[in-house]
Write an enzyme that holds these catalytic residues in place. Structure first.
Site, short mmCIF file in Angstrom:
data_model
loop_
_atom_site.label_atom_id
_atom_site.label_comp_id
_atom_site.label_asym_id
_atom_site.label_seq_id
_atom_site.Cartn_x
_atom_site.Cartn_y
_atom_site.Cartn_z
N HIS A 1 0.85 -1.19 0.00
CA HIS A 1 0.00 0.00 0.00
C HIS A 1 0.88 1.23 0.00
O HIS A 1 1.95 1.23 0.62
CB HIS A 1 -0.93 0.01 1.22
N GLU B 1 -7.81 -5.22 -0.31
CA GLU B 1 -8.37 -6.02 -1.40
C GLU B 1 -8.23 -7.52 -1.18
O GLU B 1 -8.97 -8.30 -1.76
CB GLU B 1 -7.69 -5.65 -2.73
C1 LIG Z 1 -0.70 -0.66 -3.99
C2 LIG Z 1 0.61 -0.34 -4.71
C3 LIG Z 1 0.30 0.17 -6.12
C4 LIG Z 1 1.40 0.72 -3.93
O1 LIG Z 1 2.53 0.95 -4.64
P1 LIG Z 1 3.68 2.01 -4.29
O2 LIG Z 1 3.57 2.55 -2.94
O3 LIG Z 1 3.71 2.97 -5.40
O4 LIG Z 1 4.96 1.09 -4.32
P2 LIG Z 1 5.90 0.92 -5.55
O5 LIG Z 1 5.12 0.57 -6.79
O6 LIG Z 1 6.81 2.09 -5.60
O7 LIG Z 1 6.72 -0.37 -5.10
C5 LIG Z 1 7.80 -0.32 -4.17
C6 LIG Z 1 8.52 -1.66 -4.21
O8 LIG Z 1 7.70 -2.65 -3.59
C7 LIG Z 1 7.38 -3.67 -4.52
N1 LIG Z 1 5.97 -4.01 -4.38
C8 LIG Z 1 4.97 -3.20 -3.98
N2 LIG Z 1 3.82 -3.89 -3.93
C9 LIG Z 1 4.13 -5.16 -4.30
C10 LIG Z 1 3.36 -6.31 -4.46
N3 LIG Z 1 2.05 -6.32 -4.21
N4 LIG Z 1 3.96 -7.44 -4.87
C11 LIG Z 1 5.29 -7.46 -5.12
N5 LIG Z 1 6.08 -6.37 -4.99
C12 LIG Z 1 5.50 -5.23 -4.58
C13 LIG Z 1 7.62 -3.07 -5.90
O9 LIG Z 1 7.94 -4.08 -6.84
C14 LIG Z 1 8.79 -2.17 -5.61
O10 LIG Z 1 9.95 -2.97 -5.56
P3 LIG Z 1 11.33 -2.42 -6.18
O11 LIG Z 1 11.74 -1.32 -5.23
O12 LIG Z 1 12.20 -3.62 -6.14
O13 LIG Z 1 11.03 -1.93 -7.55
C15 LIG Z 1 1.47 -1.64 -4.79
O14 LIG Z 1 1.79 -2.10 -3.51
C16 LIG Z 1 0.82 -2.72 -5.63
O15 LIG Z 1 0.97 -2.72 -6.85
N6 LIG Z 1 0.06 -3.68 -4.98
C17 LIG Z 1 -0.61 -4.71 -5.73
C18 LIG Z 1 -1.94 -4.19 -6.26
C19 LIG Z 1 -2.98 -4.02 -5.18
O16 LIG Z 1 -3.13 -4.86 -4.29
N7 LIG Z 1 -3.72 -2.91 -5.26
C20 LIG Z 1 -4.76 -2.55 -4.31
C21 LIG Z 1 -4.33 -1.37 -3.51
S1 LIG Z 1 -5.46 -1.00 -2.20
#
Ligand SMILES: CC(C)(COP(=O)(O)OP(=O)(O)OC[C@H]1O[C@@H](n2cnc3c(N)ncnc32)[C@H](O)[C@@H]1OP(=O)(O)O)[C@@H](O)C(=O)NCCC(=O)NCCS
Length: 446
Positions: free
Chosen positions: A319, A372
C-alpha cells in the site's frame, strides 16, 4: 563585521534556511574563513548563476507518484499509514464499521456528525426513495450492458445519467443543488451496476426495494434473493471501510475534475476510470484469481516466489500509505473468519507465506495485505459474483467521492500543478516539413 550575526546551523533544513533568508530580506551572504570575513556573495548573482528557486517553487525533488505530497485540505478524514489507523471526520473508521450502518456513515460524511435516531430514519428513507433509474437511462441500459462489464457500463451510465437529469456544472450551482444530485447519484449507482450485471447475463434487471438497507438492497438486486443478514452486514462493513480513504487516486481525480467547475457526472466518471485500474480498485478479483491458481497451502511458496521473481505484483499486498497492517484488511480477515468456509483458511495460509516471501525478496518495502486481499474472500463468501467485486467497492466509494466533490466545490480553486520539463533544451529551430511524394501519403487527407 556585524556583532552576533544571524547564522544558520549546519543541520538547518533547506526550506527553513530559505524562509529565514526571505523573512529577513537578506540580499548578501558573508563568506567567512576561520572567523575572518573574506568577502560577500550577492544572493541575486548566486541565484542567477545557480538558478536557485524558493524551495516550494521548483527546487525540490518531486517524489515519484506524488508520494507524501499534501495536495489539498479536507475535513472528511485521514489515513495514518505508520500507525495503521484511518478515520472519517472525528471517528475511527473501523469503529464505525463495527457499530454503524452505511447510511449513518454516509450522513456523517455529508453533515459532519452522526445522525440521531430520527435523522437516521429520515435520511435512510430519503436515499432509499431515489434508487430507481430515470426512464431514459432504463431504456438505454440493455443496449449498453451488452457492450462491457458492469463497471465499464457504469462509466457510460453515469455520463448518461448526468445528461438526462440535466446536471449543470458545479461552477454554476449552489451547495443545496449539488447535495441533492449526490444523493440521487449514490442511490442509483448500485441499481445501475446490478442491472448491468443481470442484463449482461441475459436476465431482466431486479427492481430495487425501498424497505431494505442500501447494502441488502444491492445484494438483492445482484443475486435476485434476499441476503442472509450476516452476509448483508459483512458486505456493508466492507463498504463502510472503503467509503473514503484520503487522497487516493480516484478521489484525487474527482477533486481535480470538480476544481475545473465541471459537473458531478464528469467528476464521478473520471473517478470510476481511476478506480478501474488493477493498482487501485481492480485488485480484489485478481487476488481471488491468485488464490484459485495457488489452489493449496503447499503450492503457495513456490507460486509466490516465481511471481515475485518474474517481477509480478502480488495482488492484495502493499500500500502506498500503510507501512504496517492495513486496518481494513485486519477487520475483513476477522469478518471472513466469522463467515467461515475453505477459502478463508487458504487465504490465511497464503497471507502468511506471502508476507514472509515478500519480506525476503523485497526487503525493506514493508509489504502486508491491503484491503483487497480479504475483500475478495468476503464478497465471494457472501455470494457476490467476481465481475461485481469492483462495482461493490465503487457502490460505497461513490459516497466518498461525492462528499469530496461537495467539499472541493465549496472551497474551490483550480487544481493546476506544474511539471518539470526533462526533454531536449528549447528553443530548437523548427525545421520545414519534409515533402512526401504524393503516393506515399498515409492516411489520406480528407
Ligand atoms: C498498492 C501499490 C500500487 C502501492 O505501490 P507504491 O507505494 O507505489 O509502491 P511501488 O510501486 O513504488 O513499489 C515499491 C517496491 O515494492 C514492490 N511491491 C509493492 N507492492 C508489491 C506487491 N504487491 N507485490 C510485489 N512487490 C510489490 C515493488 O515491486 C517495488 O519494488 P522495487 O523497489 O524492487 O522496484 C502496490 O503495492 C501494488 O501494486 N500492490 C498490488 C496491487 C494491489 O493490491 N492494489 C490494491 C491497492 S489498495
Amino acid at each position: 563585521m556585524t556583532a552576533n550575526p544571524d547564522v544558520l546551523g549546519p543541520d538547518e533544513e533547506v526550506d527553513a534556511a530559505w524562509s529565514s533568508l526571505a523573512h529577513h530580506q537578506y540580499r548578501h551572504l558573508p563568506v567567512v574563513d576561520e572567523h575572518e570575513l573574506v568577502g560577500v556573495v550577492s544572493l541575486r548573482d548566486l541565484m542567477g548563476v545557480a538558478r536557485l528557486r524558493p524551495a516550494d517553487e521548483h527546487g525540490t525533488e518531486i517524489p515519484a507518484g506524488l508520494e507524501g505530497v499534501v495536495a489539498a485540505e479536507t475535513a472528511l478524514g485521514d489515513v495514518r499509514g505508520e500507525e495503521g489507523f484511518f478515520h472519517y471526520r472525528q471517528y475511527s473508521a473501523v469503529e464505525l464499521a463495527a457499530r454503524r450502518s452505511l447510511e449513518d456513515v454516509w450522513y456523517l460524511l455529508l453533515e459532519g456528525e452522526l445522525p440521531d435516531g430520527r435523522q437516521a430514519r429520515r435520511f435512510a428513507a430519503e436515499v432509499a426513495s431515489l434508487r430507481s433509474m430515470p426512464p431514459g437511462l432504463a431504456v438505454m441500459l440493455p443496449e449498453v450492458a451488452q457492450r462491457g462489464s458492469p463497471f465499464e457500463v457504469l462509466r457510460t451510465a453515469v455520463s448518461l445519467l448526468g445528461a438526462e437529469l440535466g446536471w449543470r456544472p458545479t461552477h454554476d450551482i449552489d451547495g443545496v443543488e449539488l447535495r441533492a444530485q449526490t444523493l440521487r447519484l449514490c442511490a442509483v449507482v448500485p441499481t445501475i451496476m446490478a442491472a448491468a450485471h443481470n442484463l449482461g447475463a441475459g436476465r431482466p434487471p431486479v427492481e430495487p426495494r425501498a424497505e431494505l438497507s442500501a447494502t441488502a438492497n444491492y445484494l438483492w438486486m445482484v443475486t435476485g434473493s434476499e441476503p442472509a443478514p450476516g452476509h448483508a452486514r459483512a458486505v456493508e462493513q466492507y463498504q463502510i471501510l472503503t467509503i473514503d480513504h484520503g487522497f487516493n487516486a480516484s478521489t484525487f481525480t474527482a477533486r481535480v475534475i470538480t476544481s475545473t467547475g465541471a459537473d458531478l457526472a464528469a467528476a464521478v466518471c473520471g473517478a470510476i476510470g481511476a478506480l478501474s485500474g488493477p493498482l487501485h480498485g481492480g485488485a480484489p478479483s485478481r487476488a481471488l484469481a491468485m488464490l484459485d491458481e495457488i489452489g493449496s497451502a503447499e503450492r503457495a511458496e513456490p507460486w509466490l516466489r516465481a511471481a515475485v521473481d518474474r517481477g509480478d505484483r502480488v495482488m492484495g499486498f502493499g500500500h502506498r500509505v500503510y507501512k504496517t497492517d492495513d486496518p481494513r484488511s485486519l477487520f475483513l480477515r476477522d469478518a471472513a473468519r466469522s463467515l467461515g468456509g475453505p477459502l478463508v483458511d487458504l487465504a490465511a495460509q497464503v497471507e502468511r507465506t506471502a508476507v514472509d516471501v515478500l519480506a525476503e525478496m523485497k526487503p525493506g518495502r514493508r509489504l502486508f495485505t491491503n484491503v483487497e486481499f480479504y475483500a475478495g474472500v468476503v464478497m465471494y463468501t457472501c455470494g457476490i459474483p467476481r465481475d461485481m467485486f469492483t462495482p461493490t467497492f465503487a457502490a460505497g466509494r461513490t459516497i466518498g467521492w461525492t462528499a469530496h466533490v461537495i467539499e472541493q466545490a465549496a472551497h474551490n480553486r483550480l487544481i493546476r500543478p506544474s511539471a518539470r520539463y526533462t526533454g531536449p533544451p528549447p528553443p530548437a529551430p523548427v525545421p520545414d516539413p519534409v515533402p512526401v511524394p504524393d503516393g506515399d501519403r498515409w492516411p489520406a487527407r480528407r
